[in-house]
Design an enzyme around this catalytic site. Sequence first.
Site, mmCIF file in Angstrom:
data_model
loop_
_atom_site.group_PDB
_atom_site.id
_atom_site.type_symbol
_atom_site.label_atom_id
_atom_site.label_comp_id
_atom_site.label_asym_id
_atom_site.label_seq_id
_atom_site.Cartn_x
_atom_site.Cartn_y
_atom_site.Cartn_z
ATOM 1 N N PHE A 120 0.832 -1.210 0.000
ATOM 2 C CA PHE A 120 0.000 0.000 0.000
ATOM 3 C C PHE A 120 0.860 1.250 0.000
ATOM 4 O O PHE A 120 2.077 1.189 0.157
ATOM 5 C CB PHE A 120 -0.984 -0.002 1.176
ATOM 6 C CG PHE A 120 -0.342 0.107 2.533
ATOM 7 C CD1 PHE A 120 0.129 -1.023 3.195
ATOM 8 C CD2 PHE A 120 -0.214 1.333 3.155
ATOM 9 C CE1 PHE A 120 0.713 -0.924 4.453
ATOM 10 C CE2 PHE A 120 0.368 1.452 4.410
ATOM 11 C CZ PHE A 120 0.837 0.317 5.060
ATOM 12 N N SER A 134 8.089 -1.669 -3.622
ATOM 13 C CA SER A 134 7.387 -2.602 -2.733
ATOM 14 C C SER A 134 6.851 -3.776 -3.540
ATOM 15 O O SER A 134 6.953 -4.934 -3.131
ATOM 16 C CB SER A 134 6.219 -1.898 -2.029
ATOM 17 O OG SER A 134 6.670 -0.821 -1.242
ATOM 18 N N ALA A 144 9.768 -2.447 2.387
ATOM 19 C CA ALA A 144 8.567 -2.462 1.535
ATOM 20 C C ALA A 144 7.364 -2.027 2.363
ATOM 21 O O ALA A 144 7.266 -2.372 3.541
ATOM 22 C CB ALA A 144 8.335 -3.862 0.976
ATOM 23 N N LYS A 145 6.480 -1.259 1.733
ATOM 24 C CA LYS A 145 5.276 -0.840 2.462
ATOM 25 C C LYS A 145 4.224 -1.924 2.254
ATOM 26 O O LYS A 145 3.393 -1.824 1.360
ATOM 27 C CB LYS A 145 4.811 0.526 1.960
ATOM 28 C CG LYS A 145 4.165 1.381 3.044
ATOM 29 C CD LYS A 145 4.042 2.819 2.631
ATOM 30 C CE LYS A 145 3.230 3.601 3.635
ATOM 31 N NZ LYS A 145 3.928 3.888 4.900
ATOM 32 N N CYS A 146 4.314 -2.974 3.066
ATOM 33 C CA CYS A 146 3.376 -4.083 2.908
ATOM 34 C C CYS A 146 2.599 -4.303 4.195
ATOM 35 O O CYS A 146 3.089 -4.039 5.295
ATOM 36 C CB CYS A 146 4.115 -5.357 2.484
ATOM 37 S SG CYS A 146 5.328 -5.958 3.656
#
Length: 364
Positions: A77, A105, A202-204
């Site tokens: 995201f 990401s 990572a924006k996870c």
Amino acid sequence: MSKTKLQFVHHPHPSPVPADKRAELLKNPGFGRVFSDHMVTIRYHESKGWYDARIEPRAPIPMDPAAAVLHYAQEIFEGLKAYKTKDGGATMFRPTENARRFQKSADRLAMPSLPEELFVEACDLLVKTDRAWIPDGDGASLYIRPFMFANEIFLGVKPSSDYLFIVIASSVGSYFKTDAPAVSLWVSQEFTRAAPGGTGAAKCGGNYASSLLAQAEATRHGCDQVVFLDAVEQKWVEELGGMNIFFVFDDGSMVTPPLGGTILPGITRSSLLTLAKDKGIKVREDRYSIDQWRTDARSGRLREAFACGTAAVVTPIGTVRSKDGEFKIGNGGPGTQTEDLKSALVGIQRGHTADKYGWIHKVF
Ligand SMILES: *Cc1c(COP(=O)(O)O)cnc(C)c1O
């Protein structure tokens, strides 16, 4: 993948929220509970690439219970804000940076790359369509949440063949409920957020899922947020669950932990590094240990500390608590350098100060 530009099909909401009800919702929106009328959706299939781009009424999405994301958490995201301008327009802050980070990401989570222009176009389109949902007021904005998840109906473990990219928008006030001038942090000594080789940069969603127990522990100890240490030595300060961190010393110099795979490369962090350097502040990206932090806070060498991110902007840190006790930063309230950097950043974001960096993206 098709080379022709993907066209968005428009399906306007047949019954958007009436103006008086919207005005009521926008009075005190809080964070992440008030949503605009529309959403953008784009689908991906490995054989045809990105297809079926739409803007349509925000609504529940039908999902098969075997959709891969529900089992193996292949999801990423972004988060960025749209602001109202004095001339009745709207802007976003560095959306191309979000688009690039989204690609990184995606790469780490073995997902397809969404073209930068398509990412920004999707955000623009939602902000234009739902412009009435951008709230007025100092701390208020329209928070844009682009995200993508694995949508293949399959229980085998592999990168999905199908993905759904969605953008939703939420009218927001300030992130923290408390009116306290500074937040308190709990040092997590049992749980870590990210290990070398993991998904820390990572924006996870998975990073957040694994941070929740530590956050609950923080809340149980009366703290607003949790601060994580590195996973190898349990010694170096990394970041908060969803915010980067800066330290300000008595000579005015600053330190922030270096990126290196276990820290999320915040756009607020990077913008503050630039602003600080331009103000002539000595700022280093360097490791800083929890023991040094405690020692420096007690001796007065450390004057201020703050957390930063799109949602929370710049938030002073007042107190740090752990199993080993508690220490205060400065006088426990906001420091002058923190406030100074915050107003420099917010001034540009809200169009009160000239933007010599080209950070402001005009939506309309
Ligand atoms: C999103 C996020 C940040 C802040 O990034 P910005 O680009 O400044 O909003 C910091 N840490 C984590 C873990 C995040 O997910």
